[in-house]
Design a protein around this motif. Structure first.
Motif, PDB file in Angstrom:
ATOM      1  N   GLY A 170      50.585  55.471  55.576  1.00 55.80           N
ATOM      2  CA  GLY A 170      49.610  55.398  54.490  1.00 55.80           C
ATOM      3  C   GLY A 170      50.150  54.698  53.254  1.00 55.80           C
ATOM      4  N   SER A 171      51.480  54.643  53.121  1.00 53.14           N
ATOM      5  CA  SER A 171      52.063  54.016  51.931  1.00 53.14           C
ATOM      6  C   SER A 171      51.723  52.531  51.849  1.00 53.14           C
ATOM      7  CB  SER A 171      53.588  54.186  51.937  1.00 53.14           C
ATOM      8  OG  SER A 171      53.945  55.538  51.917  1.00 53.14           O
ATOM      9  N   SER A 172      51.832  51.853  52.977  1.00 46.50           N
ATOM     10  CA  SER A 172      51.513  50.416  52.986  1.00 46.50           C
ATOM     11  C   SER A 172      50.051  50.185  52.662  1.00 46.50           C
ATOM     12  CB  SER A 172      51.837  49.819  54.359  1.00 46.50           C
ATOM     13  OG  SER A 172      53.191  49.972  54.671  1.00 46.50           O
ATOM     14  N   SER A 173      49.184  50.973  53.279  1.00 41.71           N
ATOM     15  CA  SER A 173      47.748  50.814  53.028  1.00 41.71           C
ATOM     16  C   SER A 173      47.399  51.144  51.585  1.00 41.71           C
ATOM     17  CB  SER A 173      46.948  51.701  53.988  1.00 41.71           C
ATOM     18  OG  SER A 173      47.042  51.196  55.303  1.00 41.71           O
ATOM     19  N   ALA A 174      48.118  52.097  50.983  1.00 44.22           N
ATOM     20  CA  ALA A 174      47.872  52.427  49.578  1.00 44.22           C
ATOM     21  C   ALA A 174      48.139  51.220  48.684  1.00 44.22           C
ATOM     22  CB  ALA A 174      48.742  53.606  49.152  1.00 44.22           C
ATOM     23  N   ILE A 175      49.222  50.504  48.973  1.00 43.95           N
ATOM     24  CA  ILE A 175      49.536  49.309  48.185  1.00 43.95           C
ATOM     25  C   ILE A 175      48.397  48.301  48.289  1.00 43.95           C
ATOM     26  CG2 ILE A 175      51.076  47.300  48.036  1.00 43.95           C
ATOM     27  CD1 ILE A 175      53.339  49.166  48.991  1.00 43.95           C
ATOM     28  N   LYS A 176      47.914  48.077  49.510  1.00 40.38           N
ATOM     29  CA  LYS A 176      46.835  47.116  49.717  1.00 40.38           C
ATOM     30  C   LYS A 176      45.553  47.561  49.003  1.00 40.38           C
ATOM     31  CE  LYS A 176      44.296  44.709  53.394  1.00 40.38           C
ATOM     32  NZ  LYS A 176      44.754  43.338  53.126  1.00 40.38           N
ATOM     33  N   MET A 177      45.228  48.865  49.116  1.00 42.65           N
ATOM     34  CA  MET A 177      44.002  49.370  48.487  1.00 42.65           C
ATOM     35  C   MET A 177      44.056  49.230  46.966  1.00 42.65           C
ATOM     36  SD  MET A 177      41.815  50.525  50.800  1.00 42.65           S
ATOM     37  CE  MET A 177      42.294  49.060  51.735  1.00 42.65           C
ATOM     38  N   PHE A 178      45.177  49.631  46.368  1.00 46.46           N
ATOM     39  CA  PHE A 178      45.267  49.614  44.906  1.00 46.46           C
ATOM     40  C   PHE A 178      45.349  48.176  44.388  1.00 46.46           C
ATOM     41  CE2 PHE A 178      47.455  53.924  45.563  1.00 46.46           C
ATOM     42  CZ  PHE A 178      46.218  54.522  45.752  1.00 46.46           C
ATOM     43  N   ARG A 179      45.986  47.304  45.139  1.00 51.84           N
ATOM     44  CA  ARG A 179      46.015  45.888  44.781  1.00 51.84           C
ATOM     45  C   ARG A 179      44.597  45.318  44.815  1.00 51.84           C
ATOM     46  NH1 ARG A 179      46.415  40.975  47.575  1.00 51.84           N
ATOM     47  NH2 ARG A 179      47.714  39.386  46.588  1.00 51.84           N
ATOM     48  N   SER A 180      43.794  45.804  45.750  1.00 50.60           N
ATOM     49  CA  SER A 180      42.425  45.300  45.887  1.00 50.60           C
ATOM     50  C   SER A 180      41.573  45.627  44.668  1.00 50.60           C
ATOM     51  CB  SER A 180      41.774  45.881  47.149  1.00 50.60           C
ATOM     52  OG  SER A 180      42.371  45.354  48.309  1.00 50.60           O
ATOM     53  N   ILE A 181      41.866  46.745  43.998  1.00 47.56           N
ATOM     54  CA  ILE A 181      41.117  47.070  42.776  1.00 47.56           C
ATOM     55  C   ILE A 181      41.199  45.901  41.812  1.00 47.56           C
ATOM     56  CG2 ILE A 181      40.948  48.599  40.774  1.00 47.56           C
ATOM     57  CD1 ILE A 181      42.275  50.778  42.503  1.00 47.56           C
ATOM     58  N   PHE A 182      42.410  45.373  41.662  1.00 44.79           N
ATOM     59  CA  PHE A 182      42.613  44.264  40.723  1.00 44.79           C
ATOM     60  C   PHE A 182      42.095  42.961  41.300  1.00 44.79           C
ATOM     61  CE2 PHE A 182      44.982  40.741  38.921  1.00 44.79           C
ATOM     62  CZ  PHE A 182      44.854  40.984  37.560  1.00 44.79           C
ATOM     63  N   MET A 183      42.492  42.629  42.536  1.00 43.85           N
ATOM     64  CA  MET A 183      42.166  41.318  43.092  1.00 43.85           C
ATOM     65  C   MET A 183      40.658  41.130  43.266  1.00 43.85           C
ATOM     66  SD  MET A 183      44.947  39.723  43.141  1.00 43.85           S
ATOM     67  CE  MET A 183      44.351  38.240  43.970  1.00 43.85           C
TER      68      MET A 183
END
Length: 305
Positions: A170-183
């Motif tokens: 889940g750690s990797s997916s968390a990075i992708k999800m939170f990055r998506s908020i910005f991108m």
């Protein structure tokens, strides 16, 4: 060392690009794929054409895919990630490595990891961090899970670009999800900004001004500059955004993003951070996050009590 046999669950654009790159690298020679839509009247032809172009056999079932492969990459869709994990469970064993590349939430990945763990197979939470069709197997991928470090080393040996994040699924997916908020958010904000700017004939000037404000220094310095000031001046900026929304309304432009900005600023103003800081501006954005985190902890403690 015997080269692994790779299987793709779902053979869409991403799986096709990854397969193409891996085969070009010539360190992986055995690739199979299973796609539930391979015989679909609309989508099936493209799936079959892609597989044929690379000489990749399409299996008739998940069972057959598992029988022919050691490493299974799930590249279907986040909405079916758990269902696929449930369906493939009976066919997995301790020699399998299951790599879930779907853009799912950390909570989904944790549930999928639990299902896969029941089979004895290794589970890898894999977050794709760039466009696969452009970079193929070289696309940056973040991985997490108890066996993720070993997988990263193995996959990098195939010519991939895999970075180990941690042992918690889940750690990797968390990075992708939170990055998506910005991108995703900045793309939508930019659209709303330039739509209005063009109508007024000031598009180039607005872009130049934004470029100076955003790219003049590293992002962390930008965060240190913007976030504490936003907290201090949140109430005033709510009023400013009201004027922005009125302007967009007059122009007939959808103001969804501006409305969301105003709501977030009001949320920040309601925390009364200016008073808590006595009007003093901290040098780093950490101070704001720590304050908000402390408030969240208090709410959680109050709820639990």
């Amino acid at each position: 060392m015997i080269a692994p046999s790779i299987g793709f669950i779902g053979f869409g654009e991403a799986a096709f690009a990854l397969s193409s790159g891996l085969l070009e690298e010539k360190k992986i020679t055995s690739i199979f794929a299973y796609d539930i839509n391979s015989d679909h009247p609309l989508y099936g032809a493209m799936i079959r054409e892609r597989a044929a172009a690379l000489g990749i056999p399409l299996t008739a079932s998940l069972k057959e895919l598992c029988e022919n492969t050691t490493h299974l990459f799930c590249t279907a869709s986040a909405k079916v990630a758990e269902m696929i994990a449930e369906n493939i469970q009976p066919f997995l064993h301790t020699d399998h490595c299951y790599i879930d590349m779907n853009a799912a939430s950390p909570m989904t990945m944790e549930r999928v990891a639990a299902r896969i763990a029941e089979t004895g197979a290794s589970f890898i939470d894999a977050a794709v961090m760039d466009a696969v069709p452009l970079k193929k197997h070289k696309v940056p991928i973040y991985v997490s899970g108890s066996k993720a470090l070993g997988f990263a080393e193995e996959a990098n040996g195939w010519g991939m670009n895999v970075t180990f994040i941690g042992e918690t699924p889940g750690s990797s997916s968390a990075i992708k999800m939170f990055r998506s908020i910005f991108m995703k958010g900045v793309s939508a904000l930019l659209l709303e900004t330039l739509h209005a700017s063009r109508i007024y004939g000031v598009e180039e000037t607005v872009l130049a001004s934004l470029n100076e404000s955003i790219t003049a220094q590293p992002l962390q310095e930008t965060a240190d500059l913007l976030l504490p000031r936003t907290a201090i001046h949140a109430e005033r900026r709510v009023a400013e955004m009201s004027e922005v929304m009125a302007t967009l309304g007059m122009l007939g432009i959808d103001a969804t993003m501006s409305e969301a900005v105003a709501a977030k600023l009001q949320w920040l103003a309601d925390h009364r951070i200016r008073e808590l800081w006595n009007g003093h501006l901290p040098q780093h954005y950490d101070a704001l996050l720590e304050m908000l985190e402390g408030k969240n902890r208090k709410k959680t403690d109050d709820y639990q009590n």
